[in-house]
Motif scaffolding. Structure first.
Motif, PDB file in Angstrom:
ATOM      1  N   ASN A 159     -14.603  -0.405  18.709  1.00 45.61           N
ATOM      2  CA  ASN A 159     -13.167  -0.234  19.262  1.00 45.61           C
ATOM      3  C   ASN A 159     -13.248   1.141  17.932  1.00 45.61           C
ATOM      4  O   ASN A 159     -11.920   1.535  17.822  1.00 45.61           O
ATOM      5  CB  ASN A 159     -11.719  -1.496  19.124  1.00 45.61           C
ATOM      6  N   SER A 160     -14.617   2.039  17.782  1.00 41.59           N
ATOM      7  CA  SER A 160     -14.158   3.588  17.259  1.00 41.59           C
ATOM      8  C   SER A 160     -13.583   3.271  15.636  1.00 41.59           C
ATOM      9  O   SER A 160     -13.060   4.237  15.267  1.00 41.59           O
ATOM     10  CB  SER A 160     -13.079   4.438  17.692  1.00 41.59           C
ATOM     11  N   ILE A 161     -13.715   2.555  14.602  1.00 38.87           N
ATOM     12  CA  ILE A 161     -12.810   2.030  13.701  1.00 38.87           C
ATOM     13  C   ILE A 161     -13.960   1.339  13.193  1.00 38.87           C
ATOM     14  O   ILE A 161     -15.342   1.415  13.011  1.00 38.87           O
ATOM     15  CB  ILE A 161     -12.362   1.221  13.289  1.00 38.87           C
ATOM     16  N   THR A 162     -13.993   2.765  11.444  1.00 38.42           N
ATOM     17  CA  THR A 162     -14.970   2.265  10.454  1.00 38.42           C
ATOM     18  C   THR A 162     -14.912   0.684   9.606  1.00 38.42           C
ATOM     19  O   THR A 162     -14.001   1.058   9.321  1.00 38.42           O
ATOM     20  CB  THR A 162     -15.295   3.520   9.769  1.00 38.42           C
ATOM     21  N   PRO A 163     -16.124   0.206   9.997  1.00 34.44           N
ATOM     22  CA  PRO A 163     -15.704  -1.262   9.311  1.00 34.44           C
ATOM     23  C   PRO A 163     -16.313  -0.561   7.692  1.00 34.44           C
ATOM     24  O   PRO A 163     -17.236   0.191   7.178  1.00 34.44           O
ATOM     25  CB  PRO A 163     -16.664  -1.768   9.438  1.00 34.44           C
ATOM     26  N   SER A 194      -8.300   4.098  12.014  1.00 30.98           N
ATOM     27  CA  SER A 194      -9.226   4.831  11.779  1.00 30.98           C
ATOM     28  C   SER A 194     -10.470   3.341  10.300  1.00 30.98           C
ATOM     29  O   SER A 194     -11.735   3.686  10.469  1.00 30.98           O
ATOM     30  CB  SER A 194      -9.705   5.872  11.241  1.00 30.98           C
ATOM     31  N   TYR A 195     -10.343   2.616   9.848  1.00 29.39           N
ATOM     32  CA  TYR A 195     -10.612   1.905   8.780  1.00 29.39           C
ATOM     33  C   TYR A 195     -10.681   0.803   8.773  1.00 29.39           C
ATOM     34  O   TYR A 195      -9.114   0.621   9.077  1.00 29.39           O
ATOM     35  CB  TYR A 195     -11.155   2.559   7.652  1.00 29.39           C
ATOM     36  N   CYS A 196     -11.594  -0.173   8.331  1.00 32.01           N
ATOM     37  CA  CYS A 196     -10.720  -1.777   8.116  1.00 32.01           C
ATOM     38  C   CYS A 196     -12.043  -1.789   7.111  1.00 32.01           C
ATOM     39  O   CYS A 196     -13.092  -1.539   7.516  1.00 32.01           O
ATOM     40  CB  CYS A 196     -10.987  -2.099   9.529  1.00 32.01           C
ATOM     41  N   ILE A 197     -11.372  -2.995   5.794  1.00 33.03           N
ATOM     42  CA  ILE A 197     -11.998  -3.338   5.471  1.00 33.03           C
ATOM     43  C   ILE A 197     -11.982  -4.942   5.734  1.00 33.03           C
ATOM     44  O   ILE A 197     -11.713  -5.715   6.707  1.00 33.03           O
ATOM     45  CB  ILE A 197     -11.460  -3.613   3.984  1.00 33.03           C
ATOM     46  N   VAL A 198     -13.745  -5.615   5.892  1.00 35.22           N
ATOM     47  CA  VAL A 198     -14.168  -6.843   5.998  1.00 35.22           C
ATOM     48  C   VAL A 198     -14.806  -6.803   5.042  1.00 35.22           C
ATOM     49  O   VAL A 198     -15.865  -6.428   4.067  1.00 35.22           O
ATOM     50  CB  VAL A 198     -14.709  -6.186   7.304  1.00 35.22           C
ATOM     51  N   GLY A 199     -14.602  -8.328   4.914  1.00 35.62           N
ATOM     52  CA  GLY A 199     -15.877  -8.829   3.639  1.00 35.62           C
ATOM     53  C   GLY A 199     -15.501  -9.155   2.368  1.00 35.62           C
ATOM     54  O   GLY A 199     -16.223  -8.902   2.352  1.00 35.62           O
ATOM     55  N   PRO A 252      -1.124  -3.363   4.620  1.00 37.53           N
ATOM     56  CA  PRO A 252      -1.082  -5.139   5.307  1.00 37.53           C
ATOM     57  C   PRO A 252      -0.447  -3.995   6.653  1.00 37.53           C
ATOM     58  O   PRO A 252       0.023  -3.028   6.855  1.00 37.53           O
ATOM     59  CB  PRO A 252       0.318  -5.372   4.635  1.00 37.53           C
ATOM     60  N   PHE A 253      -0.872  -5.074   7.528  1.00 38.55           N
ATOM     61  CA  PHE A 253      -0.646  -5.036   8.948  1.00 38.55           C
ATOM     62  C   PHE A 253       0.202  -4.274   9.149  1.00 38.55           C
ATOM     63  O   PHE A 253       0.880  -3.731   9.980  1.00 38.55           O
ATOM     64  CB  PHE A 253      -1.603  -5.943   9.962  1.00 38.55           C
ATOM     65  N   THR A 254       1.435  -5.338   8.904  1.00 40.07           N
ATOM     66  CA  THR A 254       3.056  -4.621   9.326  1.00 40.07           C
ATOM     67  C   THR A 254       3.892  -3.685   8.602  1.00 40.07           C
ATOM     68  O   THR A 254       4.608  -3.262   9.957  1.00 40.07           O
ATOM     69  CB  THR A 254       3.580  -5.684   8.435  1.00 40.07           C
ATOM     70  N   ASP A 255       2.853  -3.134   8.069  1.00 43.58           N
ATOM     71  CA  ASP A 255       3.158  -1.537   7.528  1.00 43.58           C
ATOM     72  C   ASP A 255       2.179   0.237   7.957  1.00 43.58           C
ATOM     73  O   ASP A 255       3.298   1.158   8.367  1.00 43.58           O
ATOM     74  CB  ASP A 255       2.961  -1.265   6.215  1.00 43.58           C
ATOM     75  N   ILE A 256       1.296  -0.726   8.661  1.00 44.28           N
ATOM     76  CA  ILE A 256       0.557   0.408   9.536  1.00 44.28           C
ATOM     77  C   ILE A 256       1.313   1.498  10.358  1.00 44.28           C
ATOM     78  O   ILE A 256       1.489   2.922  10.260  1.00 44.28           O
ATOM     79  CB  ILE A 256      -0.345   0.347  10.134  1.00 44.28           C
ATOM     80  N   ILE A 276      -3.162  11.823   4.118  1.00 43.92           N
ATOM     81  CA  ILE A 276      -3.989  10.032   3.760  1.00 43.92           C
ATOM     82  C   ILE A 276      -4.249   9.275   5.414  1.00 43.92           C
ATOM     83  O   ILE A 276      -3.306   9.536   5.740  1.00 43.92           O
ATOM     84  CB  ILE A 276      -3.100   9.337   2.554  1.00 43.92           C
ATOM     85  N   ILE A 277      -6.070   9.005   5.133  1.00 44.67           N
ATOM     86  CA  ILE A 277      -5.456   7.656   6.376  1.00 44.67           C
ATOM     87  C   ILE A 277      -5.246   6.776   6.419  1.00 44.67           C
ATOM     88  O   ILE A 277      -6.108   5.838   5.274  1.00 44.67           O
ATOM     89  CB  ILE A 277      -7.536   8.255   7.119  1.00 44.67           C
ATOM     90  N   SER A 278      -4.791   6.042   7.689  1.00 41.73           N
ATOM     91  CA  SER A 278      -4.847   4.317   7.307  1.00 41.73           C
ATOM     92  C   SER A 278      -5.326   3.501   7.656  1.00 41.73           C
ATOM     93  O   SER A 278      -7.078   3.938   8.364  1.00 41.73           O
ATOM     94  CB  SER A 278      -3.296   4.211   7.913  1.00 41.73           C
ATOM     95  N   GLY A 279      -5.548   2.606   7.110  1.00 36.87           N
ATOM     96  CA  GLY A 279      -6.540   1.389   7.821  1.00 36.87           C
ATOM     97  C   GLY A 279      -6.720   0.019   7.686  1.00 36.87           C
ATOM     98  O   GLY A 279      -5.043   0.096   6.800  1.00 36.87           O
ATOM     99  N   SER A 280      -6.259  -0.924   7.598  1.00 37.51           N
ATOM    100  CA  SER A 280      -6.166  -2.411   7.969  1.00 37.51           C
ATOM    101  C   SER A 280      -7.581  -3.039   6.784  1.00 37.51           C
ATOM    102  O   SER A 280      -8.043  -1.999   6.070  1.00 37.51           O
ATOM    103  CB  SER A 280      -6.209  -2.833   8.826  1.00 37.51           C
ATOM    104  N   GLN A 281      -7.161  -4.359   6.222  1.00 41.07           N
ATOM    105  CA  GLN A 281      -7.679  -5.268   5.489  1.00 41.07           C
ATOM    106  C   GLN A 281      -8.169  -5.766   5.886  1.00 41.07           C
ATOM    107  O   GLN A 281      -8.928  -6.327   5.630  1.00 41.07           O
ATOM    108  CB  GLN A 281      -6.234  -5.355   4.058  1.00 41.07           C
TER     109      GLN A 281
END
Ligand code: PEP
Length: 230
Positions: free
Chosen positions: A119-123, A89-94, A42-46, A60-65
């Motif tokens: 923004n250099s984030i891997t979808p 560095s990563y974000c889930i989409v769709g 969740p955004f709030t934890d990152i 461990i690398i953090s990502g958002s959802q």
């Protein structure tokens, strides 16, 4: 390289996320240099999570959802890719839950992917067969560089049911996704992954890793998955 991606969905506040990390560290999972571990929070934890993984020295690398499909501006409440660029560095989409509950379209997902890459984030683009072709076509229409994305085949009937599909069938679809994306990007499988079945999926020739929902919430189960792939 193989990938294990956890997806906590809308679970865990900051305190709970830090306890989870302490518990995971205490379990001493067998991390491998051949396996990248990404946890989508969740955004709030990152922010606090990032500090703690650095303190504990965990690989461990953090990502958002999720991320906004809009650029910075007058969009009250939206979290933009520009904001996330300093955090993940990563974000889930769709994800299918966002399509179902929030009406997200393939075009919105493609817009998100594009802004993330800027923004250099891997979808991490989630797909199921009914909209797989449409989603990938939308990525090309929006000039998204698919070679900089991850794709995850997530059959909806296998999500959260404890009933994964056959790894050979999953490999067939991930191969198709690979073909549609010029075989330029990692393609993963998600849907009822556990430590009992994770290796059967990652051992397939066209499955580069697994996305884990339910079993990422419990440190013992997530640690077992990590160890099972080491
Ligand atoms: C998911 O929701 O993306 C997922 C893979 O969940 P689960 O592991 O619970 O099937």
């Amino acid at each position: 390289m193989k990938y294990v991606i956890g997806n906590w969905k809308s679970n865990q506040n900051i305190t709970e996320s830090l306890i989870w990390l302490d518990q995971l560290a205490a379990l001493h999972p067998k991390f491998s240099t051949e396996t990248t571990i990404i946890l989508c929070l969740p955004f709030t934890d990152i922010a606090s999570f990032n500090h703690k993984i650095a303190d504990l020295g965990l690989p461990i690398i953090s990502g958002s959802q999720n991320v906004s499909h809009l650029p910075p501006g007058k969009h009250t409440g939206e979290i933009t890719a520009n904001m996330l660029g300093e955090l993940v560095s990563y974000c889930i989409v769709g994800h299918s839950e966002r399509r179902r509950e929030f009406g997200e379209s393939s075009e919105m997902v493609a817009q998100k992917a594009r802004l993330l890459l800027e923004n250099s984030i891997t979808p991490i683009v989630c797909l199921d067969t009914p909209y797989m072709d449409e989603q990938i076509k939308a990525m090309f229409n929006f000039d998204v560089d698919v070679s900089r994305c991850f794709f995850v085949y997530e059959p909806i009937d296998a999500i959260g049911t404890g009933k994964p599909i056959d790894p050979i069938d999953a490999n067939h679809i991930t191969s198709q996704i690979g073909f549609l994306t010029d075989n330029s990007a990692p393609v993963l499988y998600g849907g009822s992954i556990s430590s009992d079945n994770a290796a059967a999926f990652t051992n397939q020739n066209r499955i580069d890793g697994v996305l884990v929902g339910t079993d990422s919430l419990e440190p013992t189960l997530f640690a077992s998955i990590i160890t099972s792939l080491s």
